[in-house]
Write a protein that holds these residues in place. Structure first.
Motif, mmCIF file in Angstrom:
data_model
loop_
_atom_site.group_PDB
_atom_site.id
_atom_site.type_symbol
_atom_site.label_atom_id
_atom_site.label_comp_id
_atom_site.label_asym_id
_atom_site.label_seq_id
_atom_site.Cartn_x
_atom_site.Cartn_y
_atom_site.Cartn_z
ATOM 1 N N MET A 1 -1.158 -4.740 -2.893
ATOM 2 C CA MET A 1 -0.140 -5.094 -1.928
ATOM 3 C C MET A 1 -0.787 -5.698 -0.703
ATOM 4 O O MET A 1 -0.480 -5.332 0.406
ATOM 5 N N ALA A 2 -1.722 -6.593 -0.912
ATOM 6 C CA ALA A 2 -2.461 -7.185 0.193
ATOM 7 C C ALA A 2 -1.539 -7.982 1.105
ATOM 8 O O ALA A 2 -1.617 -7.880 2.319
ATOM 9 N N GLU A 3 -0.664 -8.784 0.519
ATOM 10 C CA GLU A 3 0.248 -9.567 1.347
ATOM 11 C C GLU A 3 1.552 -8.813 1.524
ATOM 12 O O GLU A 3 1.986 -8.089 0.645
ATOM 13 N N THR A 4 2.148 -8.963 2.703
ATOM 14 C CA THR A 4 3.425 -8.295 2.930
ATOM 15 C C THR A 4 4.533 -9.159 2.359
ATOM 16 O O THR A 4 4.403 -10.378 2.255
ATOM 17 N N ASP A 22 3.079 0.644 -6.998
ATOM 18 C CA ASP A 22 2.100 0.671 -5.901
ATOM 19 C C ASP A 22 2.515 1.683 -4.833
ATOM 20 O O ASP A 22 1.687 2.455 -4.344
ATOM 21 N N LEU A 23 3.804 1.669 -4.463
ATOM 22 C CA LEU A 23 4.295 2.601 -3.451
ATOM 23 C C LEU A 23 4.137 4.043 -3.934
ATOM 24 O O LEU A 23 3.704 4.911 -3.177
ATOM 25 N N LYS A 24 4.481 4.284 -5.190
ATOM 26 C CA LYS A 24 4.369 5.631 -5.763
ATOM 27 C C LYS A 24 2.921 6.102 -5.734
ATOM 28 O O LYS A 24 2.636 7.228 -5.320
ATOM 29 N N ARG A 25 2.005 5.249 -6.140
ATOM 30 C CA ARG A 25 0.584 5.612 -6.168
ATOM 31 C C ARG A 25 0.087 5.959 -4.766
ATOM 32 O O ARG A 25 -0.578 6.975 -4.558
ATOM 33 N N LYS A 26 0.433 5.133 -3.792
ATOM 34 C CA LYS A 26 -0.037 5.366 -2.421
ATOM 35 C C LYS A 26 0.621 6.584 -1.791
ATOM 36 O O LYS A 26 -0.019 7.338 -1.058
ATOM 37 N N TYR A 27 1.913 6.790 -2.079
ATOM 38 C CA TYR A 27 2.607 7.963 -1.538
ATOM 39 C C TYR A 27 2.009 9.237 -2.138
ATOM 40 O O TYR A 27 1.762 10.200 -1.416
ATOM 41 N N LEU A 51 10.957 4.796 -3.710
ATOM 42 C CA LEU A 51 10.258 6.003 -4.155
ATOM 43 C C LEU A 51 11.196 6.916 -4.943
ATOM 44 O O LEU A 51 10.814 7.429 -5.995
ATOM 45 N N THR A 52 12.412 7.114 -4.447
ATOM 46 C CA THR A 52 13.331 7.993 -5.158
ATOM 47 C C THR A 52 13.743 7.393 -6.495
ATOM 48 O O THR A 52 13.889 8.119 -7.482
ATOM 49 N N GLU A 53 13.903 6.066 -6.550
ATOM 50 C CA GLU A 53 14.219 5.405 -7.816
ATOM 51 C C GLU A 53 13.073 5.552 -8.816
ATOM 52 O O GLU A 53 13.291 5.538 -10.022
#
Length: 74
Positions: A1-4, A22-27, A51-53
């Motif tokens: 997720m280098a670029e926003t 990616d969000l799940k892994r980082k969270y 995340l909830t999904e």
């Protein structure tokens, strides 16, 4: 997720699945929802929903808790 991601752009299909993973892994590694939102350029609500999904069990809020007070040492 280098670029926003472009703010307000719709994320669908494979890009959405990759972002969710990616969000799940980082969270799961300990990052906060707010930090992930800032990193991706998305809102707190968007990241929370992704995340909830993804089936992530969200952590409780941090800070002071209202448990029993520790007893002083004699």
């Amino acid at each position: 997720m280098a670029e926003t991601l472009k703010k307000g752009s719709r994320v669908t299909g494979a890009a959405r699945e990759k972002l969710a993973a990616d969000l799940k892994r980082k969270y799961d590694a300990g990052e906060s929802i707010r930090a992930l939102a800032e990193e991706t350029g998305r809102s707190y609500g968007f990241v929370h929903r992704m995340l909830t999904e993804s089936g992530v069990v969200l952590r409780g809020r941090g800070g002071a808790t209202r448990g029993r007070k520790p007893t002083p040492a004699p």
